[in-house]
Design a protein around this motif. Sequence first.
Motif, PDB file in Angstrom:
ATOM      1  N   GLN A 174      51.189  76.469  18.535  1.00 10.38           N
ATOM      2  CA  GLN A 174      51.331  76.112  19.952  1.00 10.38           C
ATOM      3  C   GLN A 174      51.135  74.618  20.081  1.00 10.38           C
ATOM      4  OE1 GLN A 174      49.686  78.485  23.239  1.00 10.38           O
ATOM      5  NE2 GLN A 174      48.477  76.684  23.769  1.00 10.38           N
ATOM      6  N   VAL A 175      51.974  73.985  20.873  1.00  7.98           N
ATOM      7  CA  VAL A 175      51.882  72.556  21.151  1.00  7.98           C
ATOM      8  C   VAL A 175      51.558  72.397  22.625  1.00  7.98           C
ATOM      9  CG1 VAL A 175      53.135  70.369  21.162  1.00  7.98           C
ATOM     10  CG2 VAL A 175      53.581  72.052  19.375  1.00  7.98           C
ATOM     11  N   SER A 176      50.518  71.574  22.940  1.00  6.34           N
ATOM     12  CA  SER A 176      50.152  71.365  24.345  1.00  6.34           C
ATOM     13  C   SER A 176      49.708  69.928  24.556  1.00  6.34           C
ATOM     14  CB  SER A 176      49.045  72.328  24.760  1.00  6.34           C
ATOM     15  OG  SER A 176      47.927  72.175  23.938  1.00  6.34           O
ATOM     16  N   LEU A 177      49.829  69.470  25.791  1.00  5.28           N
ATOM     17  CA  LEU A 177      49.365  68.127  26.141  1.00  5.28           C
ATOM     18  C   LEU A 177      47.861  68.164  26.411  1.00  5.28           C
ATOM     19  CD1 LEU A 177      52.203  66.970  28.549  1.00  5.28           C
ATOM     20  CD2 LEU A 177      51.865  66.346  26.161  1.00  5.28           C
ATOM     21  N   PRO A 178      47.109  67.180  25.906  1.00  3.04           N
ATOM     22  CA  PRO A 178      45.653  67.157  26.129  1.00  3.04           C
ATOM     23  C   PRO A 178      45.314  66.575  27.514  1.00  3.04           C
ATOM     24  CG  PRO A 178      46.286  65.336  24.719  1.00  3.04           C
ATOM     25  CD  PRO A 178      47.533  66.117  25.007  1.00  3.04           C
ATOM     26  N   ALA A 179      45.343  67.417  28.529  1.00  7.93           N
ATOM     27  CA  ALA A 179      45.044  66.980  29.897  1.00  7.93           C
ATOM     28  C   ALA A 179      44.346  68.127  30.628  1.00  7.93           C
ATOM     29  CB  ALA A 179      46.341  66.618  30.620  1.00  7.93           C
ATOM     30  N   LYS A 180      43.799  67.834  31.822  1.00  4.21           N
ATOM     31  CA  LYS A 180      43.136  68.882  32.601  1.00  4.21           C
ATOM     32  C   LYS A 180      44.118  69.997  32.955  1.00  4.21           C
ATOM     33  CE  LYS A 180      40.174  69.826  36.528  1.00  4.21           C
ATOM     34  NZ  LYS A 180      39.263  70.733  35.871  1.00  4.21           N
ATOM     35  N   VAL A 181      45.314  69.625  33.394  1.00  5.93           N
ATOM     36  CA  VAL A 181      46.396  70.577  33.616  1.00  5.93           C
ATOM     37  C   VAL A 181      47.378  70.358  32.466  1.00  5.93           C
ATOM     38  CG1 VAL A 181      48.244  71.319  35.151  1.00  5.93           C
ATOM     39  CG2 VAL A 181      46.074  70.539  36.108  1.00  5.93           C
ATOM     40  N   SER A 182      47.461  71.341  31.569  1.00  9.08           N
ATOM     41  CA  SER A 182      48.120  71.158  30.290  1.00  9.08           C
ATOM     42  C   SER A 182      49.303  72.104  30.095  1.00  9.08           C
ATOM     43  CB  SER A 182      47.081  71.382  29.180  1.00  9.08           C
ATOM     44  OG  SER A 182      47.673  71.313  27.925  1.00  9.08           O
ATOM     45  N   PRO A 183      50.542  71.593  30.133  1.00 12.19           N
ATOM     46  CA  PRO A 183      51.679  72.443  29.792  1.00 12.19           C
ATOM     47  C   PRO A 183      51.701  72.685  28.279  1.00 12.19           C
ATOM     48  CG  PRO A 183      52.422  70.245  30.376  1.00 12.19           C
ATOM     49  CD  PRO A 183      50.947  70.273  30.581  1.00 12.19           C
ATOM     50  N   PHE A 184      52.249  73.821  27.863  1.00 12.43           N
ATOM     51  CA  PHE A 184      52.307  74.139  26.445  1.00 12.43           C
ATOM     52  C   PHE A 184      53.597  74.892  26.126  1.00 12.43           C
ATOM     53  CE2 PHE A 184      50.375  77.839  28.397  1.00 12.43           C
ATOM     54  CZ  PHE A 184      51.036  78.894  27.795  1.00 12.43           C
TER      55      PHE A 184
END
Length: 122
Positions: free
Chosen positions: A26-36
């Motif tokens: 799984q690839v996700s953005l490191p943010a509070k609201v994180s799309p993956f």
Amino acid sequence: MADFNGNYGTLDGAGTRVHTFLFGPQVSLPAKVSPFAHALFGIVKESQDLIPGFCAVVTPSCPGSFSLGPDRSWATAIGAGIDVKVAAFFKFRLIQIDYLRTQLHGATQNQPRASAGIIFHF
């Protein structure tokens, strides 16, 4: 990532259970609201109760009852979604949408899957 899922329902009056056991990157953005986005692979297991025939109401073992029986196959889920960080090791999965492909009982099933839930990071 690991994804374990159970779906329960009825088909022509018979109880049906489908369980998936999927693993993959799984690839996700490191943010509070994180799309993956992810690609998951594993197995699916289905079981089904007897579908009651006309005489099954009186005699449950009559020949009018029918079931496809249990089956297992490989499964693939490709999907994406959005996680919201709550704490260091805890997120809430706002939405997850997947394309799930299975091959149960000699036929291919292509189906959408939507879910939400709680995520624990180890």
